[in-house]
Design an enzyme around this catalytic site. Structure first.
Site, PDB file in Angstrom:
ATOM      1  N   SER A 199      56.323  76.624  29.847  1.00 53.95           N
ATOM      2  CA  SER A 199      55.118  76.959  31.450  1.00 53.95           C
ATOM      3  C   SER A 199      56.324  76.870  32.001  1.00 53.95           C
ATOM      4  CB  SER A 199      53.706  76.856  31.394  1.00 53.95           C
ATOM      5  OG  SER A 199      53.570  77.538  32.512  1.00 53.95           O
TER       6      SER A 199
ATOM      7  N   HIS B 181      57.628  80.722  28.797  1.00 56.19           N
ATOM      8  CA  HIS B 181      55.834  81.515  29.451  1.00 56.19           C
ATOM      9  C   HIS B 181      56.137  81.337  30.492  1.00 56.19           C
ATOM     10  CE1 HIS B 181      51.741  81.495  28.117  1.00 56.19           C
ATOM     11  NE2 HIS B 181      51.422  80.513  29.403  1.00 56.19           N
TER      12      HIS B 181
ATOM     13  N   ASP C 260      53.700  82.668  33.641  1.00 56.65           N
ATOM     14  CA  ASP C 260      51.775  82.832  34.294  1.00 56.65           C
ATOM     15  C   ASP C 260      51.561  83.451  35.739  1.00 56.65           C
ATOM     16  OD1 ASP C 260      50.663  81.004  32.489  1.00 56.65           O
ATOM     17  OD2 ASP C 260      52.048  79.338  32.891  1.00 56.65           O
TER      18      ASP C 260
ATOM     19  N   MET D 240      49.228  85.319  37.914  1.00 52.62           N
ATOM     20  CA  MET D 240      47.970  85.312  37.995  1.00 52.62           C
ATOM     21  C   MET D 240      47.372  86.120  39.676  1.00 52.62           C
ATOM     22  SD  MET D 240      47.932  80.616  38.199  1.00 52.62           S
ATOM     23  CE  MET D 240      48.222  80.255  36.896  1.00 52.62           C
TER      24      MET D 240
ATOM     25  N   HIS E 105      51.959  85.712  30.574  1.00 50.35           N
ATOM     26  CA  HIS E 105      50.399  85.204  30.231  1.00 50.35           C
ATOM     27  C   HIS E 105      49.713  86.168  31.851  1.00 50.35           C
ATOM     28  CE1 HIS E 105      47.184  81.457  30.217  1.00 50.35           C
ATOM     29  NE2 HIS E 105      46.706  83.227  30.446  1.00 50.35           N
TER      30      HIS E 105
ATOM     31  N   MET F 257      46.622  86.659  33.898  1.00 59.89           N
ATOM     32  CA  MET F 257      45.816  86.396  34.065  1.00 59.89           C
ATOM     33  C   MET F 257      45.544  86.779  35.243  1.00 59.89           C
ATOM     34  SD  MET F 257      45.836  81.979  33.698  1.00 59.89           S
ATOM     35  CE  MET F 257      48.075  82.211  33.661  1.00 59.89           C
TER      36      MET F 257
ATOM     37  N   MET G  95      42.735  79.349  24.910  1.00 60.47           N
ATOM     38  CA  MET G  95      43.093  78.136  26.170  1.00 60.47           C
ATOM     39  C   MET G  95      43.126  77.107  26.254  1.00 60.47           C
ATOM     40  SD  MET G  95      45.386  80.004  28.884  1.00 60.47           S
ATOM     41  CE  MET G  95      45.067  78.745  29.832  1.00 60.47           C
TER      42      MET G  95
ATOM     43  N   GLY H  98      43.857  79.017  35.709  1.00 61.58           N
ATOM     44  CA  GLY H  98      44.517  78.668  36.554  1.00 61.58           C
ATOM     45  C   GLY H  98      45.068  77.911  37.200  1.00 61.58           C
ATOM     46  N   PHE H  99      45.745  76.845  36.421  1.00 61.75           N
ATOM     47  CA  PHE H  99      46.432  75.808  37.307  1.00 61.75           C
ATOM     48  C   PHE H  99      46.905  74.780  36.278  1.00 61.75           C
ATOM     49  CE2 PHE H  99      42.425  76.619  39.900  1.00 61.75           C
ATOM     50  CZ  PHE H  99      43.253  75.987  41.403  1.00 61.75           C
ATOM     51  N   GLY H 100      48.464  74.275  36.883  1.00 61.42           N
ATOM     52  CA  GLY H 100      49.105  73.263  35.717  1.00 61.42           C
ATOM     53  C   GLY H 100      48.042  72.096  36.040  1.00 61.42           C
ATOM     54  N   GLY H 101      48.820  71.440  34.913  1.00 62.99           N
ATOM     55  CA  GLY H 101      48.392  69.630  34.961  1.00 62.99           C
ATOM     56  C   GLY H 101      46.734  69.700  35.271  1.00 62.99           C
TER      57      GLY H 101
ATOM     58  N   ASP I  85      47.557  76.657  25.468  1.00 63.65           N
ATOM     59  CA  ASP I  85      47.914  76.417  26.981  1.00 63.65           C
ATOM     60  C   ASP I  85      46.968  75.111  27.549  1.00 63.65           C
ATOM     61  OD1 ASP I  85      48.888  76.944  29.607  1.00 63.65           O
ATOM     62  OD2 ASP I  85      48.822  79.189  29.188  1.00 63.65           O
TER      63      ASP I  85
ATOM     64  N   GLY J 179      47.119  71.277  29.203  1.00 68.78           N
ATOM     65  CA  GLY J 179      46.992  69.773  28.748  1.00 68.78           C
ATOM     66  C   GLY J 179      47.517  69.855  27.491  1.00 68.78           C
TER      67      GLY J 179
ATOM     68  N   SER K  52      53.668  70.911  32.426  1.00 71.56           N
ATOM     69  CA  SER K  52      53.934  69.676  33.401  1.00 71.56           C
ATOM     70  C   SER K  52      54.649  68.881  33.048  1.00 71.56           C
ATOM     71  CB  SER K  52      52.299  69.378  34.324  1.00 71.56           C
ATOM     72  OG  SER K  52      51.914  68.954  33.149  1.00 71.56           O
TER      73      SER K  52
HETATM   74  C1  DX5 Z   1      47.408  77.673  33.153  1.00 71.00           C
HETATM   75  C2  DX5 Z   1      48.390  78.547  32.771  1.00 71.00           C
HETATM   76  C3  DX5 Z   1      49.305  77.543  31.695  1.00 71.00           C
HETATM   77  C4  DX5 Z   1      49.785  75.664  32.635  1.00 71.00           C
HETATM   78  C5  DX5 Z   1      50.044  74.804  31.380  1.00 71.00           C
HETATM   79  O1  DX5 Z   1      46.374  78.854  33.806  1.00 71.00           O
HETATM   80  O2  DX5 Z   1      47.922  79.235  31.832  1.00 71.00           O
HETATM   81  O3  DX5 Z   1      50.340  78.001  31.428  1.00 71.00           O
HETATM   82  O4  DX5 Z   1      51.056  76.571  33.481  1.00 71.00           O
HETATM   83  O5  DX5 Z   1      49.959  73.621  32.242  1.00 71.00           O
HETATM   84  P1  DX5 Z   1      50.062  72.565  31.554  1.00 71.00           P
HETATM   85  O6  DX5 Z   1      50.881  72.126  30.088  1.00 71.00           O
HETATM   86  O7  DX5 Z   1      50.606  71.949  32.699  1.00 71.00           O
HETATM   87  O8  DX5 Z   1      48.801  72.637  31.473  1.00 71.00           O
HETATM   88 ZN    ZN Z   2      50.026  80.283  30.843  1.00 69.15          ZN
END
Ligand code: DX5
Ligand code: ZN
Length: 216
Positions: free
Chosen positions: A8, A33, A35, A37, A66, A68, A137, A142-145, A176, A178, A199
């Site tokens: 990602s 990947h 993302d 948004m 992807h 969103m 999911m 919405g957010f990484g990490g 996708d 964590g 991440s």
């Molecule tokens: C979250 C995204 C993911 C995100 C994953 O909504 O769809 O693709 O980047 O990030 P990590 O691997 O840090 O959870």
């Molecule tokens: Zn994603």
């Protein structure tokens, strides 16, 4: 067959995209990947067509988009034409999911359908025979990490069971959110075969080792 890794790019240094793509491909990422948004379907805005066009210029592995976003059908043509190899949209965001799938397929590319952690398998069941990929999911999009939500694992097993009973053994189940060297084991056991990671792979000192640890 071992699982595939879709890296990602949300987790990379976006100011250094060209080198980050090269680095993660050299580390063994199978797909990139992307993302997208919109700040409406999710509480965050990331990037859209101008950035994906740049990614496509340097990508040598498939581009896994992807979406969103609300009303994904409006944008399928744009994201297909810029070179997506797979487009995944959210079931929750579409009035007519089958129409979105058909529109993606009209471009001769792979279609993915995604469900959020709170969405039950029964909602996606009618579409399992029409898609090449189901994205479960493992965090709220919405957010990484974010931290992996273990309750999602039973949905993966259920979808794998349903796909098997439909004879759709080639359909990918992607996870996708964590995903790391620990949570990947549970995902694999449950039946997922495409691991998205942001991440964890981009934050690793040794990206080769990190990507490799997800290919189980
Ligand atoms: C979250 C995204 C993911 C995100 C994953 O909504 O769809 O693709 O980047 O990030 P990590 O691997 O840090 O959870
Ligand atoms: Zn994603």
């Amino acid at each position: 067959m071992k699982s595939l890794v879709s890296a990602s790019l949300l987790g990379c240094d976006l100011a250094d995209l060209k080198n980050e793509i090269k680095s993660i491909e050299q580390a063994g990422a199978d797909w990139l990947h992307c993302d997208v948004m919109d700040g409406a379907f999710v509480d965050n805005i990331s990037f859209g067509t101008p950035v994906l066009k740049c990614i496509k210029k340097y990508a040598t592995v498939p581009m896994d988009t992807h979406l969103m976003i609300q009303y994904p059908i409006r944008y399928v043509d744009d994201y297909a034409k810029l070179g997506s190899d797979n487009i995944t949209f959210h079931l929750e965001a579409a009035d007519d999911p089958q129409a979105v799938i058909d529109r993606i397929h009209s471009h001769g590319i792979s279609a993915g359908i995604s469900i959020k952690p709170a969405t039950p398998v029964s909602a996606v069941k009618p579409f399992l025979e029409s898609v090449e990929l189901v994205l479960v999911m493992t965090v709220d999009p919405g957010f990484g990490g974010q931290k992996f939500i273990p309750d999602t694992l039973s949905k993966i097993s259920e979808i794998r069971y349903l796909l098997d009973s439909l004879g759709r053994n080639d359909t990918h189940i992607q996870v996708d959110g964590g995903v790391n060297d620990k949570t990947v084991k549970f995902c694999r056991e449950a039946g997922a075969d495409v691991m998205v990671s942001g991440s964890y792979v981009f934050g690793a000192n040794d990206r080769n080792a990190a990507v490799k640890s997800l290919k189980i």
